[in-house]
Write an enzyme that holds these catalytic residues in place. Sequence first.
Site, PDB file in Angstrom:
ATOM      1  N   GLU A 109      13.421  53.225  15.221  1.00  0.00           N
ATOM      2  CA  GLU A 109      12.708  51.943  15.332  1.00  0.00           C
ATOM      3  C   GLU A 109      11.597  51.913  14.301  1.00  0.00           C
ATOM      4  O   GLU A 109      10.816  52.860  14.206  1.00  0.00           O
ATOM      5  CB  GLU A 109      12.110  51.884  16.748  1.00  0.00           C
ATOM      6  CG  GLU A 109      11.761  50.519  17.241  1.00  0.00           C
ATOM      7  CD  GLU A 109      11.196  50.579  18.669  1.00  0.00           C
ATOM      8  OE1 GLU A 109      11.898  51.048  19.590  1.00  0.00           O
ATOM      9  OE2 GLU A 109      10.041  50.177  18.851  1.00  0.00           O
ATOM     10  N   GLU A 112      10.470  55.966  23.867  1.00  0.00           N
ATOM     11  CA  GLU A 112       9.071  56.230  23.497  1.00  0.00           C
ATOM     12  C   GLU A 112       8.295  56.781  24.681  1.00  0.00           C
ATOM     13  O   GLU A 112       7.791  56.015  25.519  1.00  0.00           O
ATOM     14  CB  GLU A 112       8.380  54.938  23.027  1.00  0.00           C
ATOM     15  CG  GLU A 112       8.795  54.463  21.661  1.00  0.00           C
ATOM     16  CD  GLU A 112       8.001  53.229  21.216  1.00  0.00           C
ATOM     17  OE1 GLU A 112       7.274  52.638  22.049  1.00  0.00           O
ATOM     18  OE2 GLU A 112       8.117  52.862  20.037  1.00  0.00           O
TER      19      GLU A 112
END
Length: 336
Positions: free
Chosen positions: A258, A170
């Site tokens: 995710e 991320e």
Amino acid sequence: MRTFILCILILSGCKTNTADTRQAVSLIEDSIVHLNGALSINGTNMVNSRGEVVSFAGNSLFWSNDYYRGNMFYNKKVVRHLKDEWHADIIRIPMTADPDIHDSYLFDKKTNQRKLETVVDACLDLGLYVIIDWHSHKAENNETEAIVFFTEMAKKYGKHPNIIYEIYNEPLVVSWDDVIKPYAENVIAAIRKIDPDNIIVVGTPHWSQDVDDASNNPIKGYKNIAYTLHFYAASHKEWLMNKAQKAIDNGIALIVTEWGSVDADGGGKVDAASTENWMDFMKKNNLTHCNWSINHKDEGASALKPTANTRGNWSDEDLTVSGKLAKGFIEKWNQK
Ligand code: MG
């Protein structure tokens, strides 16, 4: 003499390349990898070795360092339980590689990589797909280390159909064009020197939400590249779905490495209605996804209660509200 020759044969058999043995085992009948083989990207879709559009559902483990001890779940019994009881097709391993975490791979390569490889090997043995995730929010600061790591992974595992490389978990609020894309191109080039084909998934700006930015300037010159979308259903609603739809309409393939049914910080309560909307969206678009996460940390996103055994064998009583919800979606995903 016969016995002696037999011994020699057995011993030389034992010296057979273990990776070859593992590949044979991972192709055991009826495993998801046996049924689908090597994956590739065709337009916006993931396809199997016969070119059929596929999507898979499974679990993300927790960070590999000692943070909240999620790494206690990094073992084969947990992987086997997820395969047998949750019907998981795919496991994601978030190997901690963040420069701000004192016991990450960057400071303790041996421990973190050993934990990761334990789970990769379990997935090869059990015939599951597995995502090797460079779990960092600042990967552009450690490009050299990422290249060393993924070169090693490609050499060790690149011939197995099970493997997906996730080169940046991320990114924070940084530019796709100027920061993430150049990093990704360098890491991809290193992997492709060794492994010509396994899927590589690339993180996108703003905690892997700005997939539309990536779709406006996608990576060229390499096949089997996908882009990461993360959502947390209580925080992320239609506005993020619209960005994802725009990216798909622009022609890139997404993988939800995710997702959570709770708030974006991992806390809060389950938003079941929003999660259902996201499942419909992923089904419609054939998106592969992994639920965050297999851990017993006391927060909403954890699938397990603090009492859950770290070696699997969980009853429904061991699952949290979000864990039960995730299990329901994962076990039904491919209607096994
Ligand atoms: Mg390969």
